[in-house]
Enzyme design. Structure first.
Site, PDB file in Angstrom:
ATOM      1  N   ASP B  92       0.868  -1.172   0.000  1.00  0.00           N
ATOM      2  CA  ASP B  92       0.000   0.000   0.000  1.00  0.00           C
ATOM      3  C   ASP B  92       0.909   1.227   0.000  1.00  0.00           C
ATOM      4  O   ASP B  92       2.138   1.110   0.020  1.00  0.00           O
ATOM      5  CB  ASP B  92      -0.967  -0.044   1.183  1.00  0.00           C
ATOM      6  CG  ASP B  92      -0.275   0.166   2.510  1.00  0.00           C
ATOM      7  OD1 ASP B  92       0.956   0.370   2.532  1.00  0.00           O
ATOM      8  OD2 ASP B  92      -0.948   0.120   3.544  1.00  0.00           O
ATOM      9  N   GLY B  94       0.576   4.060   2.090  1.00  0.00           N
ATOM     10  CA  GLY B  94       0.641   4.833   3.326  1.00  0.00           C
ATOM     11  C   GLY B  94      -0.525   5.804   3.472  1.00  0.00           C
ATOM     12  O   GLY B  94      -0.664   6.446   4.508  1.00  0.00           O
ATOM     13  N   GLY B  95      -1.361   5.909   2.437  1.00  0.00           N
ATOM     14  CA  GLY B  95      -2.483   6.847   2.487  1.00  0.00           C
ATOM     15  C   GLY B  95      -3.410   6.588   3.671  1.00  0.00           C
ATOM     16  O   GLY B  95      -3.771   7.517   4.394  1.00  0.00           O
ATOM     17  N   PHE B  96      -3.744   5.337   3.890  1.00  0.00           N
ATOM     18  CA  PHE B  96      -4.649   5.013   4.984  1.00  0.00           C
ATOM     19  C   PHE B  96      -4.009   5.310   6.333  1.00  0.00           C
ATOM     20  O   PHE B  96      -4.663   5.785   7.258  1.00  0.00           O
ATOM     21  CB  PHE B  96      -5.077   3.540   4.909  1.00  0.00           C
ATOM     22  CG  PHE B  96      -6.036   3.161   5.992  1.00  0.00           C
ATOM     23  CD1 PHE B  96      -7.369   3.543   5.914  1.00  0.00           C
ATOM     24  CD2 PHE B  96      -5.616   2.447   7.105  1.00  0.00           C
ATOM     25  CE1 PHE B  96      -8.259   3.221   6.927  1.00  0.00           C
ATOM     26  CE2 PHE B  96      -6.500   2.118   8.120  1.00  0.00           C
ATOM     27  CZ  PHE B  96      -7.826   2.505   8.033  1.00  0.00           C
ATOM     28  N   GLN B 190     -11.413   7.167  -5.506  1.00  0.00           N
ATOM     29  CA  GLN B 190     -11.980   7.714  -4.266  1.00  0.00           C
ATOM     30  C   GLN B 190     -13.366   8.294  -4.584  1.00  0.00           C
ATOM     31  O   GLN B 190     -13.948   7.947  -5.607  1.00  0.00           O
ATOM     32  CB  GLN B 190     -11.023   8.760  -3.670  1.00  0.00           C
ATOM     33  CG  GLN B 190      -9.765   8.148  -3.039  1.00  0.00           C
ATOM     34  CD  GLN B 190     -10.048   7.430  -1.710  1.00  0.00           C
ATOM     35  OE1 GLN B 190     -11.185   7.442  -1.213  1.00  0.00           O
ATOM     36  NE2 GLN B 190      -9.029   6.786  -1.157  1.00  0.00           N
ATOM     37  N   ASP B 267      -7.517  -7.503   0.516  1.00  0.00           N
ATOM     38  CA  ASP B 267      -6.574  -7.697   1.628  1.00  0.00           C
ATOM     39  C   ASP B 267      -7.307  -7.313   2.890  1.00  0.00           C
ATOM     40  O   ASP B 267      -8.211  -6.460   2.861  1.00  0.00           O
ATOM     41  CB  ASP B 267      -5.352  -6.788   1.488  1.00  0.00           C
ATOM     42  CG  ASP B 267      -5.658  -5.374   1.971  1.00  0.00           C
ATOM     43  OD1 ASP B 267      -6.349  -4.629   1.224  1.00  0.00           O
ATOM     44  OD2 ASP B 267      -5.265  -5.014   3.091  1.00  0.00           O
ATOM     45  N   CYS B 305     -11.724 -28.412   6.757  1.00  0.00           N
ATOM     46  CA  CYS B 305     -10.474 -27.695   6.482  1.00  0.00           C
ATOM     47  C   CYS B 305      -9.306 -28.675   6.412  1.00  0.00           C
ATOM     48  O   CYS B 305      -9.270 -29.678   7.121  1.00  0.00           O
ATOM     49  CB  CYS B 305     -10.223 -26.656   7.568  1.00  0.00           C
ATOM     50  SG  CYS B 305      -8.723 -25.677   7.270  1.00  0.00           S
ATOM     51  N   CYS B 307      -5.999 -27.533   6.710  1.00  0.00           N
ATOM     52  CA  CYS B 307      -4.773 -26.924   7.252  1.00  0.00           C
ATOM     53  C   CYS B 307      -4.154 -27.853   8.300  1.00  0.00           C
ATOM     54  O   CYS B 307      -4.837 -28.725   8.835  1.00  0.00           O
ATOM     55  CB  CYS B 307      -5.045 -25.537   7.840  1.00  0.00           C
ATOM     56  SG  CYS B 307      -5.764 -25.526   9.492  1.00  0.00           S
ATOM     57  N   CYS B 310      -6.016 -28.060  11.671  1.00  0.00           N
ATOM     58  CA  CYS B 310      -7.228 -28.895  11.676  1.00  0.00           C
ATOM     59  C   CYS B 310      -6.894 -30.373  11.557  1.00  0.00           C
ATOM     60  O   CYS B 310      -7.622 -31.221  12.052  1.00  0.00           O
ATOM     61  CB  CYS B 310      -8.174 -28.462  10.554  1.00  0.00           C
ATOM     62  SG  CYS B 310      -8.997 -26.897  10.951  1.00  0.00           S
ATOM     63  N   HIS B 336      -5.076 -21.366  10.526  1.00  0.00           N
ATOM     64  CA  HIS B 336      -6.383 -21.842  10.070  1.00  0.00           C
ATOM     65  C   HIS B 336      -7.162 -20.756   9.336  1.00  0.00           C
ATOM     66  O   HIS B 336      -7.709 -20.991   8.256  1.00  0.00           O
ATOM     67  CB  HIS B 336      -7.210 -22.363  11.249  1.00  0.00           C
ATOM     68  CG  HIS B 336      -8.629 -22.583  10.845  1.00  0.00           C
ATOM     69  ND1 HIS B 336      -9.027 -23.670  10.106  1.00  0.00           N
ATOM     70  CD2 HIS B 336      -9.726 -21.801  10.981  1.00  0.00           C
ATOM     71  CE1 HIS B 336     -10.314 -23.563   9.831  1.00  0.00           C
ATOM     72  NE2 HIS B 336     -10.764 -22.441  10.349  1.00  0.00           N
TER      73      HIS B 336
END
Lengths: 389, 389
Positions: B92, B94-96, B190, B267, B305, B307, B310, B336
């Site tokens: 990203d 850095g705006g957020f 935006q 994300d 699952c 993983c 699990c 998980h």
């Protein structure tokens, strides 16, 4: 016998190497047992611990009695399936934790009365209840409940604690024999820093049918010289054909010293605790990874180490993780330190097997301890030990 | 192009599946990108993340600019060797984070002026310095610096922020083109909760040679209906042949909704953050593992699952770890949850490929959300989002 000790060689120094046969496999000694206090490590998965070469883990009866409690172990068939470990497990008895409890505990001939800090319920840890809990946990090796004391206790007080430890040892054996489970039971030699009490304790306990013997009441404030002297005194009185376990010790240097004095087994929280504080043990000395000098260092923690952290990650990245207080950093340093302790024991065993432990001891001691780092280590160790739960 | 989007199918609902081709490999969409904020996960090693099937990770430019800083990335040859990840990385801008900074920040046309909370040094995050930092990180996909605002901002304020975002987008492109590195750059649409501003923003940005487009300024306090409406409005104006990325979203249900509206990439910190709070996403609904009902439960977190958690560990053991606040518990739940998000995306892609996303959406939405658990989730999400760094 639930465990059997096979002595392979005693080196001219007195250092021993052998094999500890358990129902979960046969493992070479001297051995270091990483500490999975709560049926788990703070950061390490069992797969990672297994990869370090560790074969036996220590778990704490006192902590597991309070949480998750015996009914959980009974439901899951013991600690091995519960925590996903297929090696062996040694459980302490809770003696050291009683000693560390706040003042409102009451220790009588029956046992230790205290309140759970989870739910304030009244609890009794007695020789019998400790064995019952260790049977629920289903460890390969159980320990008797002992009376731990401050090493500065006078001789009369030390004798009193030792004699109670002996009576509790007899009760622990009886409790174990009342319900045969195939688990081993070790006695614990006490006697503080008084050599003749150590002799007396060893003489009393070795007449009883224990599967092995621990040396207790050390690593609780005595000097290094006192510790070494008491260890030597205790092992001198212990039979050759039983394993000897020095409880709660120690730094890599401490281990080298105790092996020299005939000790076979060790446990300690230091490798994982020091990792959480940013310290890595290496064969070039102790590394404090947050030191600025490592920021742009693209080498491994220890070029002599074969753990996955040393194979994959740089000092620079590990510093980044530890400076940011990311748990991943503690995890990576823990993996490395636990592997380092196993590698150290491998080298120690090799030395003893070829009757060359004197040289191994000198070489390793020089390699792992640099004066500056030793000072760091001493300070960190002191901080660490205050923090033991 | 530094990345190329290959559209495989658009389902009757409008949901799309395709392939994002990057220099680190070609990865199917819709995709979920786990968040490795500080060039690492709090608990997960890269090997574990890779095993979940994740192909692209998100890292945060703002955090990495402050620590470890660009010189470390330059020394180590970028983020991939530094953190040991051989997949792709999106950074990203850095705006957020600027938007979330305390009041003493100053945002001008030039960029955001603020002080580092590590050393109090003065810093400038501008479109140009953000690109320079992302070039040092060497991510596959860079984002333009944008101006984030509270979704309750009035139309005039929203327009002002949007127009500055557009000017910064042009400057970001110029900065990128001044130093060709083979990295892609996405623009960010935006316009707050104002449909015609979203149209205008998309129209402006899609005239510029971006490699893909993000939808920004959502997941910052708007209602679910507003979010869905704005997402739909933005994707309607975006070209078919470029990837669409909805930033910072969301829960499994949020993802199902956004896929329905034509989004390709996501994300969010939710899967790892919720894990740290003891929540596991499963195909039978959200599980709060510390509930007493799981204490003696010897089943896996999610029988559907695959993983390693699990496959190996019980709900009873996971509860024990989480009640004891052991980091190993957070780690296991993170493994998980990250796998669950990947499995969710696999099912979504399968549904879209066979033109059956409407059914997939209904089935998954019903399966993953039970009324009681939804309430838990909403409360936890709210707590979580307050905590975003």
């Amino acid at each position: 016998m639930a465990v059997r000790f096979e002595l392979l060689n005693t080196d001219p120094t007195g250092a021993r190497t052998g094999i500890l046969h358990t129902r979960k496999g046969s493992f070479p000694t001297p051995m270091f047992m990483p500490v999975a206090t709560h049926a788990g490590f703070r950061h390490l998965a069992m797969e990672e611990v297994k990869e370090t070469g560790a074969k036996v883990l220590l778990a704490n009866t006192y902590h597991l009695m309070l949480r998750p409690g015996p009914e959980v172990f009974e439901r899951f068939g013991g600690i091995h399936p519960f925590m996903g470990w297929d090696g062996a497990v040694l459980t302490d008895s809770g003696g050291f934790q009683i000693f560390s409890l706040p003042e409102d505990r009451l220790i009588t001939e029956k046992g230790a009365h205290f309140r759970s800090f989870y739910d304030n319920s009244r609890r009794l840890l007695s020789p019998e209840s400790s064995i019952a809990m260790q049977q629920a946990i289903n460890s390969e090796i159980m320990m008797v409940l002992d009376v731990c004391i401050d090493s500065r206790t006078d001789e009369a007080g030390t004798r009193e604690a030792m004699e109670r430890t002996h009576r509790w040892a007899v009760r622990s054996l009886a409790a174990k024999e009342a319900k045969p489970t195939g688990q081993a039971l070790f006695g614990i030699v006490q006697g503080g820093v008084h050599p003749h009490l150590r002799d007396e304790s060893a003489a009393f306990l070795t007449k009883l049918p224990f599967d092995g013997f621990a040396i207790g009441g050390l690593a609780v404030g005595e000097t290094k010289v006192e510790r070494d002297t008491m260890t030597e005194r205790a092992t001198a009185s212990l039979p050759q054909d039983k394993p000897r376990y020095l409880m709660g010790v120690g730094t890599p240097t401490d281990l080298l010293e105790a092996v020299l004095r005939g000790v076979d087994m060790f446990d300690c929280i230091i490798p994982t605790k020091m990792a959480q504080q940013g310290y890595a043990y290496t064969f070039q000395g102790l590394v404090r990874i947050t030191r600025t000098v490592y920021q742009l260092d693209d080498g491994p923690l220890d070029p002599e180490c074969d753990c996955y952290v040393c194979k994959k990650y740089t000092r620079g990245y590990l510093q980044h993780l530890m400076r940011g207080k990311h748990h991943l950093g503690s995890r990576f340093l823990s993996v490395h330190n636990v592997r380092h302790y196993q590698r150290l024991m491998e080298r120690v065993r090799e030395g003893i097997l070829r009757n060359g432990y004197a040289q191994t001891y000198r070489e390793l001691k020089a390699a792992i301890a640099t004066p500056k780092d030793l000072k760091d280590e001493a300070a960190a160790s002191a901080a660490t030990l205050k923090d033991v739960g």
